[in-house]
Motif scaffolding. Structure first.
Motif, PDB file in Angstrom:
ATOM      1  N   GLY A   9       0.822  -1.199   0.000  1.00  0.00           N
ATOM      2  CA  GLY A   9       0.000   0.000   0.000  1.00  0.00           C
ATOM      3  C   GLY A   9       0.855   1.247   0.000  1.00  0.00           C
ATOM      4  N   ASN A  10       0.209   2.355   0.199  1.00  0.00           N
ATOM      5  CA  ASN A  10       0.918   3.632   0.230  1.00  0.00           C
ATOM      6  C   ASN A  10       0.897   4.170   1.633  1.00  0.00           C
ATOM      7  N   PRO A  11       1.761   5.035   1.981  1.00  0.00           N
ATOM      8  CA  PRO A  11       2.888   5.506   1.195  1.00  0.00           C
ATOM      9  C   PRO A  11       4.143   4.672   1.436  1.00  0.00           C
ATOM     10  N   VAL A  12       4.577   3.997   0.416  1.00  0.00           N
ATOM     11  CA  VAL A  12       5.839   3.254   0.441  1.00  0.00           C
ATOM     12  C   VAL A  12       6.607   3.624  -0.823  1.00  0.00           C
ATOM     13  N   ALA A  13       7.834   4.104  -0.649  1.00  0.00           N
ATOM     14  CA  ALA A  13       8.684   4.447  -1.786  1.00  0.00           C
ATOM     15  C   ALA A  13       9.788   3.404  -1.884  1.00  0.00           C
ATOM     16  N   VAL A  14      10.182   3.073  -3.104  1.00  0.00           N
ATOM     17  CA  VAL A  14      11.290   2.146  -3.332  1.00  0.00           C
ATOM     18  C   VAL A  14      12.363   2.919  -4.074  1.00  0.00           C
ATOM     19  N   LEU A  15      13.556   2.988  -3.482  1.00  0.00           N
ATOM     20  CA  LEU A  15      14.661   3.730  -4.072  1.00  0.00           C
ATOM     21  C   LEU A  15      15.815   2.794  -4.401  1.00  0.00           C
ATOM     22  N   SER A  16      16.395   3.006  -5.570  1.00  0.00           N
ATOM     23  CA  SER A  16      17.548   2.213  -5.984  1.00  0.00           C
ATOM     24  C   SER A  16      18.820   2.752  -5.354  1.00  0.00           C
ATOM     25  N   LYS A  17      19.663   1.816  -4.898  1.00  0.00           N
ATOM     26  CA  LYS A  17      20.969   2.199  -4.363  1.00  0.00           C
ATOM     27  C   LYS A  17      21.965   2.242  -5.506  1.00  0.00           C
ATOM     28  N   PRO A  18      22.947   3.072  -5.464  1.00  0.00           N
ATOM     29  CA  PRO A  18      23.162   4.070  -4.416  1.00  0.00           C
ATOM     30  C   PRO A  18      22.167   5.209  -4.581  1.00  0.00           C
ATOM     31  N   VAL A  19      21.600   5.632  -3.474  1.00  0.00           N
ATOM     32  CA  VAL A  19      20.597   6.684  -3.493  1.00  0.00           C
ATOM     33  C   VAL A  19      21.262   8.032  -3.222  1.00  0.00           C
ATOM     34  N   GLN A  20      20.818   9.023  -3.942  1.00  0.00           N
ATOM     35  CA  GLN A  20      21.322  10.383  -3.735  1.00  0.00           C
ATOM     36  C   GLN A  20      20.651  10.971  -2.495  1.00  0.00           C
ATOM     37  N   ARG A  21      21.384  11.725  -1.716  1.00  0.00           N
ATOM     38  CA  ARG A  21      20.835  12.305  -0.482  1.00  0.00           C
ATOM     39  C   ARG A  21      19.582  13.122  -0.734  1.00  0.00           C
ATOM     40  N   ALA A  22      19.622  13.962  -1.765  1.00  0.00           N
ATOM     41  CA  ALA A  22      18.468  14.812  -2.063  1.00  0.00           C
ATOM     42  C   ALA A  22      17.234  13.979  -2.400  1.00  0.00           C
ATOM     43  N   GLU A  23      17.422  12.903  -3.154  1.00  0.00           N
ATOM     44  CA  GLU A  23      16.308  12.029  -3.515  1.00  0.00           C
ATOM     45  C   GLU A  23      15.736  11.337  -2.276  1.00  0.00           C
ATOM     46  N   LEU A  24      16.614  10.863  -1.400  1.00  0.00           N
ATOM     47  CA  LEU A  24      16.165  10.210  -0.177  1.00  0.00           C
ATOM     48  C   LEU A  24      15.366  11.177   0.681  1.00  0.00           C
ATOM     49  N   LEU A  25      15.887  12.370   0.888  1.00  0.00           N
ATOM     50  CA  LEU A  25      15.188  13.352   1.712  1.00  0.00           C
ATOM     51  C   LEU A  25      13.836  13.703   1.090  1.00  0.00           C
ATOM     52  N   GLU A  26      13.791  13.852  -0.221  1.00  0.00           N
ATOM     53  CA  GLU A  26      12.531  14.167  -0.900  1.00  0.00           C
ATOM     54  C   GLU A  26      11.501  13.059  -0.690  1.00  0.00           C
ATOM     55  N   GLN A  27      11.927  11.799  -0.825  1.00  0.00           N
ATOM     56  CA  GLN A  27      10.998  10.679  -0.662  1.00  0.00           C
ATOM     57  C   GLN A  27      10.544  10.522   0.793  1.00  0.00           C
ATOM     58  N   ILE A  28      11.425  10.795   1.726  1.00  0.00           N
ATOM     59  CA  ILE A  28      11.044  10.750   3.143  1.00  0.00           C
ATOM     60  C   ILE A  28       9.985  11.812   3.407  1.00  0.00           C
ATOM     61  N   ARG A  29      10.237  13.021   2.964  1.00  0.00           N
ATOM     62  CA  ARG A  29       9.271  14.116   3.172  1.00  0.00           C
ATOM     63  C   ARG A  29       7.940  13.823   2.503  1.00  0.00           C
ATOM     64  N   LYS A  30       7.986  13.281   1.291  1.00  0.00           N
ATOM     65  CA  LYS A  30       6.778  12.957   0.537  1.00  0.00           C
ATOM     66  C   LYS A  30       5.970  11.886   1.279  1.00  0.00           C
ATOM     67  N   ALA A  31       6.638  10.867   1.759  1.00  0.00           N
ATOM     68  CA  ALA A  31       5.938   9.779   2.473  1.00  0.00           C
ATOM     69  C   ALA A  31       5.332  10.288   3.780  1.00  0.00           C
ATOM     70  N   ILE A  32       6.070  11.091   4.517  1.00  0.00           N
ATOM     71  CA  ILE A  32       5.562  11.618   5.787  1.00  0.00           C
ATOM     72  C   ILE A  32       4.355  12.515   5.543  1.00  0.00           C
ATOM     73  N   ALA A  33       4.384  13.293   4.475  1.00  0.00           N
ATOM     74  CA  ALA A  33       3.287  14.225   4.181  1.00  0.00           C
ATOM     75  C   ALA A  33       2.052  13.542   3.604  1.00  0.00           C
ATOM     76  N   ALA A  34       2.204  12.304   3.127  1.00  0.00           N
ATOM     77  CA  ALA A  34       1.082  11.594   2.511  1.00  0.00           C
ATOM     78  C   ALA A  34      -0.006  11.293   3.534  1.00  0.00           C
TER      79      ALA A  34
END
Length: 110
Positions: A81-106
């Motif tokens: 279900g949502n909100p779950v993001a899947v990120l490929s490693k190596p992950v860029q810091r900016a991308e990780l922070l963006e996905q964390i913020r997006k998931a928390i705000a969902a």
């Protein structure tokens, strides 16, 4: 350790687990504060990140999560279900922070 350090630099309180089973134990401990988000690796001792999140969501149905993996195309995460993001490693810091913020705000609560 590197991820933990980065999250703490971003001002996040981090509770780490060495395995999926330990994460489940921490989540289900009496008086445990529900996490705002869970960040897990796909590969860890005892179970996959998806397996761990399935069990975690049984305890906390609205749990928000980010899964880190070296091969996201090999894992089915729709059942989480949502909100779950899947990120490929190596992950860029900016991308990780963006996905964390997006998931928390969902919508949904943990």
């Amino acid at each position: 350790r590197v991820l933990r350090r980065q999250l703490e630099l971003w001002g996040m309180r981090v509770v780490s687990a060495e395995s999926g089973q330990q994460a489940l134990t921490l989540l289900d401990a009496p008086g445990a504060t529900p996490p705002e988000i869970v960040i897990t690796d796909m590969h860890m001792p005892g179970m996959t990140g998806v397996e761990c999140l399935i069990e975690m969501k049984k305890l906390r149905p609205g749990l928000k999560a980010v899964i880190l993996t070296g091969s996201p195309e090999h894992y089915e995460t729709a059942s989480l279900g949502n909100p779950v993001a899947v990120l490929s490693k190596p992950v860029q810091r900016a991308e990780l922070l963006e996905q964390i913020r997006k998931a928390i705000a969902a919508p949904g609560c943990s």
